[in-house]
Scaffold this motif. Structure first.
Motif, PDB file in Angstrom:
ATOM      1  N   LEU A  37     -19.508 -15.957  -0.364  1.00  0.00           N
ATOM      2  CA  LEU A  37     -20.088 -14.297  -1.207  1.00  0.00           C
ATOM      3  C   LEU A  37     -18.575 -14.424  -2.058  1.00  0.00           C
ATOM      4  N   LEU A  38     -17.649 -13.828  -1.105  1.00  0.00           N
ATOM      5  CA  LEU A  38     -16.964 -13.439  -1.852  1.00  0.00           C
ATOM      6  C   LEU A  38     -15.651 -14.825  -2.714  1.00  0.00           C
ATOM      7  N   PHE A  39     -15.645 -15.898  -2.098  1.00  0.00           N
ATOM      8  CA  PHE A  39     -15.032 -16.738  -2.024  1.00  0.00           C
ATOM      9  C   PHE A  39     -15.770 -17.805  -3.283  1.00  0.00           C
ATOM     10  N   GLY A  40     -16.919 -17.445  -3.524  1.00  0.00           N
ATOM     11  CA  GLY A  40     -17.348 -17.916  -4.757  1.00  0.00           C
ATOM     12  C   GLY A  40     -16.996 -16.967  -5.913  1.00  0.00           C
ATOM     13  N   ILE A  41     -17.463 -16.075  -6.103  1.00  0.00           N
ATOM     14  CA  ILE A  41     -16.971 -14.873  -6.861  1.00  0.00           C
ATOM     15  C   ILE A  41     -15.222 -14.848  -7.010  1.00  0.00           C
ATOM     16  N   SER A  42     -14.611 -15.370  -6.189  1.00  0.00           N
ATOM     17  CA  SER A  42     -12.566 -15.558  -6.434  1.00  0.00           C
ATOM     18  C   SER A  42     -12.558 -16.840  -7.251  1.00  0.00           C
ATOM     19  N   LEU A  43     -13.764 -17.554  -7.186  1.00  0.00           N
ATOM     20  CA  LEU A  43     -13.651 -18.319  -7.965  1.00  0.00           C
ATOM     21  C   LEU A  43     -14.201 -18.804  -9.666  1.00  0.00           C
ATOM     22  N   ILE A  44     -14.818 -18.502  -9.446  1.00  0.00           N
ATOM     23  CA  ILE A  44     -15.408 -18.196 -11.115  1.00  0.00           C
ATOM     24  C   ILE A  44     -14.618 -16.758 -11.657  1.00  0.00           C
ATOM     25  N   TYR A  45     -13.944 -15.801 -10.597  1.00  0.00           N
ATOM     26  CA  TYR A  45     -12.986 -15.446 -11.849  1.00  0.00           C
ATOM     27  C   TYR A  45     -12.253 -15.864 -12.318  1.00  0.00           C
ATOM     28  N   GLY A  46     -11.332 -16.572 -11.029  1.00  0.00           N
ATOM     29  CA  GLY A  46     -10.366 -17.988 -11.941  1.00  0.00           C
ATOM     30  C   GLY A  46     -10.131 -18.585 -12.941  1.00  0.00           C
ATOM     31  N   THR A  47     -11.737 -18.885 -12.986  1.00  0.00           N
ATOM     32  CA  THR A  47     -12.382 -19.953 -13.663  1.00  0.00           C
ATOM     33  C   THR A  47     -12.529 -19.498 -15.153  1.00  0.00           C
ATOM     34  N   VAL A  48     -13.398 -18.253 -15.319  1.00  0.00           N
ATOM     35  CA  VAL A  48     -13.658 -17.593 -16.339  1.00  0.00           C
ATOM     36  C   VAL A  48     -12.748 -15.892 -17.066  1.00  0.00           C
ATOM     37  N   GLY A  49     -11.830 -15.593 -15.711  1.00  0.00           N
ATOM     38  CA  GLY A  49     -11.363 -14.811 -16.001  1.00  0.00           C
ATOM     39  C   GLY A  49     -11.911 -12.810 -15.879  1.00  0.00           C
ATOM     40  N   ASP A  50     -12.850 -12.705 -16.183  1.00  0.00           N
ATOM     41  CA  ASP A  50     -13.772 -12.248 -15.931  1.00  0.00           C
ATOM     42  C   ASP A  50     -15.024 -11.886 -14.724  1.00  0.00           C
ATOM     43  N   THR A  51     -15.125 -10.413 -13.665  1.00  0.00           N
ATOM     44  CA  THR A  51     -16.257 -10.612 -13.334  1.00  0.00           C
ATOM     45  C   THR A  51     -17.820  -9.981 -13.861  1.00  0.00           C
ATOM     46  N   ARG A  52     -18.026  -9.925 -15.531  1.00  0.00           N
ATOM     47  CA  ARG A  52     -18.927  -9.301 -15.701  1.00  0.00           C
ATOM     48  C   ARG A  52     -19.741 -10.340 -16.637  1.00  0.00           C
ATOM     49  N   PHE A  53     -21.307  -9.975 -16.189  1.00  0.00           N
ATOM     50  CA  PHE A  53     -21.853 -11.239 -16.020  1.00  0.00           C
ATOM     51  C   PHE A  53     -22.166 -11.129 -17.421  1.00  0.00           C
ATOM     52  N   ILE A  54     -21.881 -10.230 -19.033  1.00  0.00           N
ATOM     53  CA  ILE A  54     -21.561 -11.099 -20.295  1.00  0.00           C
ATOM     54  C   ILE A  54     -20.820 -11.650 -20.793  1.00  0.00           C
ATOM     55  N   GLU A  55     -19.889 -11.153 -20.369  1.00  0.00           N
ATOM     56  CA  GLU A  55     -18.250 -11.685 -20.603  1.00  0.00           C
ATOM     57  C   GLU A  55     -18.432 -13.766 -19.773  1.00  0.00           C
ATOM     58  N   ILE A  56     -18.643 -13.455 -18.529  1.00  0.00           N
ATOM     59  CA  ILE A  56     -18.910 -14.552 -17.815  1.00  0.00           C
ATOM     60  C   ILE A  56     -20.022 -15.415 -19.177  1.00  0.00           C
TER      61      ILE A  56
END
Length: 231
Positions: free
Chosen positions: A63-82
């Protein structure tokens, strides 16, 4: 422990960004690890707690690895910003990989196939009131997290993640029902029954529409009510 797990459930349902959702999920999970092994005089309860925490740690890493990849791609962890970034950029390989790991981590909490290995042993070994809470509370909270992440945060790429949902739903429904037929222990049979029901609920969400989402939530409510009554 029950109060902390309920707190984790409430925070998980109301979280609006990935790290808050992860921390809330861990708060829920750690209390369940202890509760599963609460009958210390029962060797099966101790075994259930050990299996649950080992596989839980593995799923948390995914789960954390998936979150890190999404953050590295998008640059944010908030659902609205993503959601806003994905509407502009679309999907790439790194984001698709992150979604896969994210779904695998949440799939463990839901006991979706092929991440269901812990469910029969934990259901059998845990004290029955704990099994009832585990089969109802943790499933509802995990589905709330799943809906918040994918439906609220990733609607722009729904055509891609719905395909992942379809595959998981079909495997979960099929294996859960077949495995339940071969069980001689009631709690293990109910565990595989829960696995199959998770597949039905995921099938509703996989349509990516309001109607399918509503159907999944209604089925989730029915499953929680009936499974709690069974135990």
């Amino acid at each position: 422990l029950i109060v902390l797990s309920v707190l984790g459930t409430m925070l998980l349902c109301s979280s609006s960004e990935l790290l808050t959702a992860y921390i809330s999920l861990e708060l829920l999970s750690f209390t369940l690890y202890v509760l599963a092994s609460y009958a210390r005089s029962n060797p099966k309860s101790n075994e259930a707690g050990v299996k649950y925490i080992l596989l839980g740690a593995f799923s948390s890493a995914l789960l954390l690895f998936g979150i890190s990849l999404i953050y590295g791609t998008v640059g944010d962890t908030r659902f609205i910003e993503i959601s806003e970034v994905l509407q502009q950029q679309g999907l790439n390989v790194r984001l698709l990989l992150g979604l896969t790991f994210l779904l695998a981590g949440v799939g463990f909490k839901l006991s979706a196939v092929p991440f269901h290995m812990w469910a029969p042993d934990v259901y059998e070994g845990a004290p029955t009131p704990v099994t009832a809470f585990l089969s109802v509370g943790s499933k509802a909270a995990s589905f709330a997290m799943l809906i918040r992440i994918f439906v609220e945060g990733l609607p722009a790429v729904s055509a891609d993640w719905t395909a992942l949902f379809w595959g998981l739903a079909v495997m979960t429904m099929t294996l859960g029902n077949i495995a339940a037929l071969t069980q001689s222990n009631l709690k293990r049979m109910l565990a595989y029954s829960s696995v199959a029901q998770i597949g039905y609920i995921m099938l509703g969400i996989s349509f990516g529409s309001v109607t399918g989402l509503t159907a999944g939530i209604v089925h989730l409510f029915n499953h929680a009510l009936m499974k709690g009554a069974l135990f």
